[in-house]
Design an enzyme around this catalytic site. Structure first.
Site, PDB file in Angstrom:
ATOM      1  N   THR A 152       0.834  -1.190   0.000  1.00 30.69           N
ATOM      2  CA  THR A 152       0.000   0.000   0.000  1.00 30.69           C
ATOM      3  C   THR A 152       0.874   1.247   0.000  1.00 30.69           C
ATOM      4  O   THR A 152       2.006   1.204   0.462  1.00 30.69           O
ATOM      5  CB  THR A 152      -0.841   0.013   1.297  1.00 30.69           C
ATOM      6  OG1 THR A 152      -1.399  -1.269   1.519  1.00 30.69           O
ATOM      7  CG2 THR A 152      -1.950   1.042   1.220  1.00 30.69           C
ATOM      8  N   ARG A 180     -10.862  -9.706  -4.845  1.00 31.18           N
ATOM      9  CA  ARG A 180     -10.307  -9.535  -3.502  1.00 31.18           C
ATOM     10  C   ARG A 180     -10.235  -8.054  -3.149  1.00 31.18           C
ATOM     11  O   ARG A 180      -9.764  -7.230  -3.919  1.00 31.18           O
ATOM     12  CB  ARG A 180      -8.911 -10.164  -3.433  1.00 31.18           C
ATOM     13  CG  ARG A 180      -8.252 -10.079  -2.039  1.00 31.18           C
ATOM     14  CD  ARG A 180      -7.262  -8.919  -1.932  1.00 31.18           C
ATOM     15  NE  ARG A 180      -6.557  -8.914  -0.649  1.00 31.18           N
ATOM     16  CZ  ARG A 180      -5.701  -7.980  -0.276  1.00 31.18           C
ATOM     17  NH1 ARG A 180      -5.430  -6.964  -1.075  1.00 31.18           N
ATOM     18  NH2 ARG A 180      -5.102  -8.049   0.901  1.00 31.18           N
ATOM     19  N   VAL A 181     -10.709  -7.711  -1.972  1.00 29.54           N
ATOM     20  CA  VAL A 181     -10.622  -6.346  -1.456  1.00 29.54           C
ATOM     21  C   VAL A 181      -9.759  -6.395  -0.205  1.00 29.54           C
ATOM     22  O   VAL A 181     -10.004  -7.196   0.707  1.00 29.54           O
ATOM     23  CB  VAL A 181     -12.006  -5.763  -1.130  1.00 29.54           C
ATOM     24  CG1 VAL A 181     -11.868  -4.380  -0.500  1.00 29.54           C
ATOM     25  CG2 VAL A 181     -12.862  -5.691  -2.390  1.00 29.54           C
ATOM     26  N   GLY A 182      -8.744  -5.533  -0.145  1.00 25.79           N
ATOM     27  CA  GLY A 182      -7.864  -5.491   1.007  1.00 25.79           C
ATOM     28  C   GLY A 182      -8.348  -4.520   2.061  1.00 25.79           C
ATOM     29  O   GLY A 182      -9.486  -4.051   2.049  1.00 25.79           O
ATOM     30  N   ASP A 183      -7.460  -4.193   2.978  1.00 27.11           N
ATOM     31  CA  ASP A 183      -7.815  -3.304   4.081  1.00 27.11           C
ATOM     32  C   ASP A 183      -7.871  -1.841   3.675  1.00 27.11           C
ATOM     33  O   ASP A 183      -8.530  -1.038   4.338  1.00 27.11           O
ATOM     34  CB  ASP A 183      -6.813  -3.475   5.226  1.00 27.11           C
ATOM     35  CG  ASP A 183      -5.398  -3.063   4.814  1.00 27.11           C
ATOM     36  OD1 ASP A 183      -4.869  -3.653   3.861  1.00 27.11           O
ATOM     37  OD2 ASP A 183      -4.828  -2.149   5.443  1.00 27.11           O
ATOM     38  N   THR A 202      -0.165  -0.235   6.669  1.00 32.34           N
ATOM     39  CA  THR A 202       0.335  -0.960   5.513  1.00 32.34           C
ATOM     40  C   THR A 202       0.833  -2.322   5.976  1.00 32.34           C
ATOM     41  O   THR A 202       1.191  -2.494   7.144  1.00 32.34           O
ATOM     42  CB  THR A 202       1.479  -0.179   4.818  1.00 32.34           C
ATOM     43  OG1 THR A 202       2.029  -0.979   3.772  1.00 32.34           O
ATOM     44  CG2 THR A 202       2.583   0.196   5.781  1.00 32.34           C
ATOM     45  N   GLY A 203       0.822  -3.284   5.093  1.00 33.21           N
ATOM     46  CA  GLY A 203       1.260  -4.622   5.451  1.00 33.21           C
ATOM     47  C   GLY A 203       0.251  -5.668   5.036  1.00 33.21           C
ATOM     48  O   GLY A 203      -0.429  -5.522   4.020  1.00 33.21           O
ATOM     49  N   GLY A 205      -2.909  -7.149   4.612  1.00 36.62           N
ATOM     50  CA  GLY A 205      -4.238  -6.542   4.678  1.00 36.62           C
ATOM     51  C   GLY A 205      -5.278  -7.355   5.408  1.00 36.62           C
ATOM     52  O   GLY A 205      -6.064  -6.820   6.204  1.00 36.62           O
TER      53      GLY A 205
END
Length: 284
Positions: A152, A180-183, A202-203, A205
């Site tokens: 991110t 797929r949806v991340g954080d 960041t990292g 998710g």
């Protein structure tokens, strides 16, 4: 009045030996410098973080906009979020395609105000409706994505009126499933801002979502913790639960800065008032 401050990051999970890590730091420095110019001219924190993330999306060394990861189908699906801490106004997009700057579409979602998060084809059609230029998917794919982590980019800022804002954008993770949806576009997970704190995470998710990590750190700051201590506590919480990389940047309304990460390296840069840009990628 606040002196204004901005912090940006280029993603956790970098190896110290990564050949392009200096390029990532340079991209963060350029983004912080442009955001600083906006703040020094009296511009809003919201404008500063949007501009900074636009520049990070343009940097092919980073995983957002140009340089995004592909899905298992070979497509690009991107997520972004922007939030105004003064009003709690929020705009986010998930799974958007064929735009160079997802953060600009997210800003328009915020301005429109009808919804907070648009996804997939709906987000792309919204981009068309507001005249955001579309691009060919090939413009977003840059060489071998293994050269940099799937992660991110983000920016937090406080303007001269003491208003806080956050923006974040991502091209996802390598080999992700379509849809797929991340954080990143999930408020409180990948980013959060209110009247007392602004935080970008960041990292990993999926792990960050489970802790609602950015909101957790913002609450610590709201309860009186310094941003650096709050970020450190957030990373410690993350590490107690997950064996994965993570990073956090934060600011409070007074312009105090927090930067913490558990990975070997995370490119970042920051500026307070008229000071020179400070940057780095490794823990001190």
């Amino acid at each position: 009045m606040s002196v204004g401050a901005i912090v940006v990051h280029g993603g956790a999970g970098w190896r110290e030996s990564a050949a392009r890590l200096p390029d990532a730091v340079a991209a963060c420095e350029a983004a912080a410098r442009d955001g600083q110019r906006i703040l020094l001219s009296g511009g809003s924190a919201l404008d500063a973080v949007e501009r900074a993330v636009c520049l990070l999306e343009d940097a092919p060394v980073l995983n957002a906009g140009r340089g995004s990861c592909t899905t298992t189908d070979g497509d690009i699906e991107m997520d972004a979020l922007i939030m105004d801490g003064a009003t709690l106004a929020l705009g986010a997009v998930a799974g958007i395609t064929r735009v160079l700057h997802p953060i600009r579409v997210a800003r328009h979602v915020l301005i429109d105000g009808r919804h907070a998060l648009l996804s997939g084809e709906g987000a792309s059609r919204f981009a068309d409706s507001i005249g955001v230029p579309r691009c060919d998917p090939s413009e977003l794919i840059v060489g071998e994505r293994s050269a940099a982590p799937g992660d991110t980019v983000g920016a937090v800022a406080v303007d001269m009126h003491g208003n806080l804002a956050v923006a974040a954008s991502t091209g996802g993770i390598p080999g992700k499933r379509p849809g797929r949806v991340g954080d990143t576009p999930l408020v409180g997970c990948g980013a959060y801002a209110n009247a007392t704190a602004t935080v970008a995470a960041t990292g990993a998710g999926e792990a960050t979502m489970k802790l609602v990590l950015s909101k957790h750190v913002a609450d610590l700051i709201g309860d009186g913790a310094e941003p650096q201590a709050a970020c450190g506590a957030g990373i410690a919480l993350f590490q107690r639960h997950f064996d994965a990389p993570a990073g956090l940047i934060a600011l409070d309304a007074a312009g105090n800065i927090g930067v913490s990460f558990s990975s070997a390296a995370m490119p970042y840069a920051h500026a307070v008032g008229e000071s020179e840009i400070s940057s780095g990628a490794r823990s001190s």
